[in-house]
Design a protein around this motif. Structure first.
Motif, mmCIF file in Angstrom:
data_model
loop_
_atom_site.group_PDB
_atom_site.id
_atom_site.type_symbol
_atom_site.label_atom_id
_atom_site.label_comp_id
_atom_site.label_asym_id
_atom_site.label_seq_id
_atom_site.Cartn_x
_atom_site.Cartn_y
_atom_site.Cartn_z
ATOM 1 N N HIS A 164 0.847 -1.202 0.000
ATOM 2 C CA HIS A 164 0.000 0.000 0.000
ATOM 3 C C HIS A 164 0.876 1.242 0.000
ATOM 4 C CE1 HIS A 164 0.174 1.387 4.272
ATOM 5 N NE2 HIS A 164 0.297 0.117 4.579
ATOM 6 N N ASP A 214 5.708 2.057 7.282
ATOM 7 C CA ASP A 214 4.312 1.783 6.918
ATOM 8 C C ASP A 214 3.859 2.817 5.890
ATOM 9 O OD1 ASP A 214 1.739 0.817 6.912
ATOM 10 O OD2 ASP A 214 1.151 1.776 8.772
ATOM 11 N N ASN A 215 4.192 2.745 4.626
ATOM 12 C CA ASN A 215 4.747 1.578 4.002
ATOM 13 C C ASN A 215 5.627 1.991 2.834
ATOM 14 O OD1 ASN A 215 5.090 -1.163 3.365
ATOM 15 N ND2 ASN A 215 3.268 -1.163 2.073
ATOM 16 N N GLU A 255 -4.917 1.301 2.332
ATOM 17 C CA GLU A 255 -4.859 0.344 3.462
ATOM 18 C C GLU A 255 -5.012 1.061 4.798
ATOM 19 O OE1 GLU A 255 -3.422 -2.611 6.337
ATOM 20 O OE2 GLU A 255 -2.424 -0.727 5.962
ATOM 21 N N ASP A 256 -4.504 2.289 4.863
ATOM 22 C CA ASP A 256 -4.593 3.038 6.120
ATOM 23 C C ASP A 256 -5.670 4.115 6.066
ATOM 24 O OD1 ASP A 256 -2.895 1.847 7.966
ATOM 25 O OD2 ASP A 256 -1.120 2.672 6.990
ATOM 26 N N ASP A 268 4.516 -5.027 3.845
ATOM 27 C CA ASP A 268 3.980 -3.974 4.712
ATOM 28 C C ASP A 268 4.740 -4.023 6.039
ATOM 29 O OD1 ASP A 268 2.447 -2.008 5.864
ATOM 30 O OD2 ASP A 268 0.530 -3.025 5.565
HETATM 31 ZN ZN LIG Z 1 0.550 -0.640 6.526
#
Ligand SMILES: [Zn+2]
Length: 406
Positions: A229, A241-242, A273-274, A302
């Protein structure tokens, strides 16, 4: 390409993703710059690229304030919440039972204690959404309070390392909310049934984002999908991240530029994703007709590249034949170990559709997921990156692909 050159390439990509672009939150300008950069790099190595537009929402706040007759309290706008200027009586709610029985209509509801131990999954999040979370949202929506104040502590598993964590982070939930530290909440508790004034200068802003997919190899047969992501939470450079995951994909773009193996390869920069609505992942599933039967293997990166400890490759749903090939490739590098299973990443989606999957991360993060205080905070920056881990992972993934192809 020699390892020194790979390392300096990794450093360059990391610098672009975390320094030149500082904010990669979905809907931000930085997020669009990041996907454009990813696409350009893939094109440079002659990958066929596909860009998919996502209608998303950016969000900003100019802060929030909470006052009673005699005191003021430190509060923060919940991410993606609408703003408010509300005055009302404070009703304390500590348990699910209290939420069901107390009259909170037209009041300002104060959630604290047992009921705020976990971040509530966004109401339209389909991959993991406990019954209790959905019920809580539904009761709040039905009982129509003016606003919500949440006092929270830590929730490593669902909210990362932030303190206090936002109990709601949901652009589809339309009751304005703020959050505060649990210790601040203990003081606010003394104000129950009193009049309070809450102001949150938050604003939702419609904007765009993109998923980028790069393709290489023969256009027939089941494919290998390698994912990371590209988005980050607001308020963090998102180095581990990431950005490291995206950088692994970019190194693979270079390493595989002449790839013509048995399995077609897809490099996917997922956007969301976040982010509460996981728009990129939802779109990708839709584009694939809710069917991943032609995905032979997913490799998701990730949380990789942490300065402490080794890299981990966690193997899911792996027939022995593939498992042995993967383990053989991993064992070449002493800095990579087989990791424990974990599910809070995009590989979880592929697993739900029955794919074989490998989740690549940092062993330290897997082992300290509940207690670490880094994820989604400003501490997730370039200072905690071990750059050598990034090319090691890319080369190992290439090794797996080579072995699977032969
Ligand atoms: Zn992540």
């Amino acid at each position: 390409m020699n390892s020194e050159k790979l390392l300096s390439l990794a450093q360059k990509h990391m610098d672009v993703l975390c320094n030149v672009i500082s904010d990669r939150s979905v809907g931000s300008m930085g997020n669009r710059k990041a996907t454009q950069y990813f696409k350009n790099e893939l094109s440079r190595y002659h990958w066929n690229t596909e860009e998919t537009l996502l209608e998303v929402m950016d969000w900003k706040t100019d802060g929030a304030t909470l006052r009673s007759a005699n005191n003021s309290y430190e509060v923060f706008s919940s991410p993606y919440s609408i703003g408010c200027s509300a005055q009302g009586y404070l009703v304390s709610v500590q348990t699910f039972n209290e939420l069901e029985t107390k009259d909170i209509s037209g009041k300002i509801v104060f959630l604290h204690g047992d009921i705020t131990k976990e971040q509530i999954m966004p109401k339209n999040f389909v991959f993991y959404n406990p019954e209790e979370h959905q019920q809580l949202i539904s009761i709040l929506e039905k009982s129509n309070p003016k606003a919500i104040i949440c006092a929270t502590g830590h929730n490593g598993a669902l909210a990362g390392g932030v303190y206090p964590f936002p109990m709601f982070e949901d652009g589809d939930f339309n009751i304005p909310s703020v959050f505060m530290k649990d210790v601040e909440g203990e003081k606010l508790f003394l104000e129950q049934e009193k009049l309070v004034i809450l102001e949150s200068k938050a604003e939702r802003i419609p904007d765009t984002a993109f998923n980028i997919v790069g393709r290489k190899g023969k256009n027939v047969g089941r494919r290998i999908v390698i994912t990371a992501h590209i988005d980050a939470k607001k308020g963090t450079p998102g180095a581990i991240d990431n950005a490291t995951g995206v950088t692994v994909l970019l190194l693979l773009a270079e390493l595989l530029k002449d790839y013509n193996g048995k399995y077609p390869i897809e490099l996917v920069a997922f956007n969301g994703e976040d982010y509460y609505a996981v728009p990129g992942q939802m779109k990708y599933i839709e584009q694939n007709g809710n069917d991943f039967s032609d995905v032979f293997l997913n490799i998701n990166i990730d949380g990789a590249g942490y300065k402490e400890g080794l890299s981990s490759f966690s193997l899911f749903d792996m027939p022995d034949e593939i498992r042995n090939i993967v383990l053989e490739a991993i064992n070449i590098n002493p800095n990579i170990v087989e990791g424990l299973p974990w599910y809070q990443g995009d590989h979880g989606i592929f697993l739900q559709y029955g794919c074989h999957s490998i989740a690549v991360s940092s062993n330290w993060f897997i082992e300290n997921m509940e207690t670490q205080e880094i994820t989604h905070t400003p501490k997730d920056n370039l200072e905690i990156v071990n750059y050598s881990r990034i090319p090691e992972i890319a080369v190992t993934i290439k090794g797996i692909l080579d072995k699977l192809s032969s």
